[in-house]
Design a protein around this motif. Structure first.
Motif, short mmCIF file in Angstrom:
data_model
loop_
_atom_site.label_atom_id
_atom_site.label_comp_id
_atom_site.label_asym_id
_atom_site.label_seq_id
_atom_site.Cartn_x
_atom_site.Cartn_y
_atom_site.Cartn_z
N ASP A 160 38.28 29.50 24.97
CA ASP A 160 38.96 28.69 25.97
C ASP A 160 39.94 29.50 26.80
O ASP A 160 40.51 28.98 27.76
CB ASP A 160 39.70 27.53 25.30
N ARG A 215 36.84 17.74 22.63
CA ARG A 215 38.08 18.46 22.37
C ARG A 215 39.12 18.26 23.46
O ARG A 215 40.32 18.23 23.18
CB ARG A 215 37.81 19.96 22.21
N LYS A 258 39.94 27.11 21.09
CA LYS A 258 39.21 28.25 20.58
C LYS A 258 39.48 29.46 21.47
O LYS A 258 39.84 29.30 22.64
CB LYS A 258 37.70 27.96 20.56
N SER A 303 46.96 23.05 20.26
CA SER A 303 46.82 22.14 21.38
C SER A 303 47.76 22.51 22.51
O SER A 303 48.82 23.09 22.31
CB SER A 303 47.12 20.69 20.95
N ASN A 334 42.73 20.03 22.74
CA ASN A 334 42.88 20.11 21.30
C ASN A 334 41.83 21.04 20.71
O ASN A 334 40.84 21.36 21.35
CB ASN A 334 42.76 18.72 20.66
N SER A 335 42.06 21.44 19.48
CA SER A 335 41.13 22.32 18.77
C SER A 335 40.74 23.52 19.62
O SER A 335 39.56 23.86 19.76
CB SER A 335 39.88 21.53 18.35
#
Length: 118
Positions: free
Chosen positions: A89, A66, A86, A17, A83-84
């Motif tokens: 991103d 997310r 990847k 995060s 958050n979460s």
């Protein structure tokens, strides 16, 4: 017009995060919404989240569930909780204030780099 400064980017592992901050100053009368955008190398800049004056928020499908955009009016700051995360991103993230015609009121500036490793 409006001056904005992004901060909070960095390198994080997948699933981690980050919280980005966008500090705004200057005149805000014409602001319709504050948006977070990102641009990966070779790709167009895309809007990923926005928050309107009444607090209404919208998200791109790629980040929905997310990412959360929020604001602290007293501090003239908009946040993007990510958050979460990847690897997809990974991008340079920008914030801007836009009027009712979708025109940015501030410059795009340097943005803040977010790098997500697998």
């Amino acid at each position: 017009q409006v001056q904005l400064v992004e901060s909070g980017g960095g390198a994080v592992q997948a699933g981690g995060s980050l919280r980005l901050s966008c500090s705004a100053s200057g005149g805000t009368f014409s602001v319709n919404y504050i948006g977070w955008y990102r641009q990966a190398p070779g790709k167009q800049r895309e809007r990923i989240a926005r928050i309107y004056r009444d607090g209404t928020t919208h998200y791109a499908d790629s980040v929905k569930g997310r990412f959360t955009i929020s604001r602290d009016n007293a501090k003239s700051t908009v946040y993007l909780q990510m958050n979460s995360l990847k690897p997809d991103d990974t991008a340079v993230y920008y914030c801007n204030a836009l009027n009712s015609w979708g025109q940015p009121l501030g410059s795009w500036g340097q943005g803040t780099q977010v790098t997500v490793s697998s």
